[in-house]
Motif scaffolding. Sequence first.
Motif, PDB file in Angstrom:
ATOM      1  N   ASP A 261      -5.177   4.346   3.692  1.00  0.00           N
ATOM      2  CA  ASP A 261      -6.539   4.082   4.150  1.00  0.00           C
ATOM      3  C   ASP A 261      -6.641   3.789   5.635  1.00  0.00           C
ATOM      4  OD1 ASP A 261      -5.322   1.624   4.139  1.00  0.00           O
ATOM      5  OD2 ASP A 261      -6.809   0.623   2.881  1.00  0.00           O
ATOM      6  N   ASN A 262      -5.605   4.128   6.387  1.00  0.00           N
ATOM      7  CA  ASN A 262      -5.683   4.031   7.844  1.00  0.00           C
ATOM      8  C   ASN A 262      -4.761   5.077   8.454  1.00  0.00           C
ATOM      9  OD1 ASN A 262      -2.991   2.902   7.981  1.00  0.00           O
ATOM     10  ND2 ASN A 262      -3.842   0.864   7.595  1.00  0.00           N
TER      11      ASN A 262
ATOM     12  N   LYS B 237       0.826  -1.208   0.000  1.00  0.00           N
ATOM     13  CA  LYS B 237       0.000   0.000   0.000  1.00  0.00           C
ATOM     14  C   LYS B 237       0.863   1.262   0.000  1.00  0.00           C
ATOM     15  CE  LYS B 237      -4.198  -1.717   2.270  1.00  0.00           C
ATOM     16  NZ  LYS B 237      -5.094  -1.542   3.427  1.00  0.00           N
TER      17      LYS B 237
ATOM     18  N   LEU C 266      -1.091   4.473  -1.214  1.00  0.00           N
ATOM     19  CA  LEU C 266      -2.391   4.344  -0.567  1.00  0.00           C
ATOM     20  C   LEU C 266      -2.309   4.747   0.899  1.00  0.00           C
ATOM     21  CD1 LEU C 266      -3.574   0.957  -2.116  1.00  0.00           C
ATOM     22  CD2 LEU C 266      -4.026   3.285  -2.911  1.00  0.00           C
TER      23      LEU C 266
ATOM     24  N   CYS D 276      -1.726   7.057   6.525  1.00  0.00           N
ATOM     25  CA  CYS D 276      -1.904   8.500   6.335  1.00  0.00           C
ATOM     26  C   CYS D 276      -0.728   9.270   6.923  1.00  0.00           C
ATOM     27  CB  CYS D 276      -3.209   8.966   6.974  1.00  0.00           C
ATOM     28  SG  CYS D 276      -4.689   8.569   6.021  1.00  0.00           S
TER      29      CYS D 276
END
Length: 200
Positions: free
Chosen positions: A114-115, A107, A112, A119
């Motif tokens: 997404d948590n 990720k 990416l 982040c």
Amino acid sequence: MSCNKKKFNILLGCTGSVATIKLPVVIQTLIEKQFTEDAKFEIKVILTENAKHFVDVRDITPDVTFLTDADEWNAWKQRGDPVLHIDLTKWADVFVIAPLDANSLAKMAQGLCDNLLLCTARAWNFNKPIFFCPAMNTFMWEHPITSEHVAKLVQWGYREIPCISKTLMCGDTGNGAMAEVDTIVSHIVEYFRSSNKDEI
């Protein structure tokens, strides 16, 4: 320890690898090091939802702050409220993701986020170090895509603490095990020694 201790903010991140069971040892080793280094370490830990499966935070000193995805969303209700992953990048002097499992590695290499952990990594200021400690089964480590993902992170400025070869939790023997705790802590301490933090 002197009254003029140097303060150092350490952000740890754990993903869904069984190597997360070593988190209490990493924290305890850091706590012990602050006495020999005449320092004050403040430690915060980001746990992904899968990482929570491998550690019971009740077994760890209450001086450590644990953060999850829920904390990110609970902190923000309306415009002007704090954004936790941004605040963490400003607070931390160093970010160490140990362990970084194959899924989270993939990720990160694709950008990416997404948590909370991803982040925070995506928003990281590369003027400060961000270390990652891969941890996965040998067959996953030897998959061709893994070396591409690791190389991409290193190219961007992430600092790898390489995995080692040993008998893994699944019983296989080979590369893919997270670096030893002493090795991980030594990278943190070495950065602390070389930094020019103001004394408090």
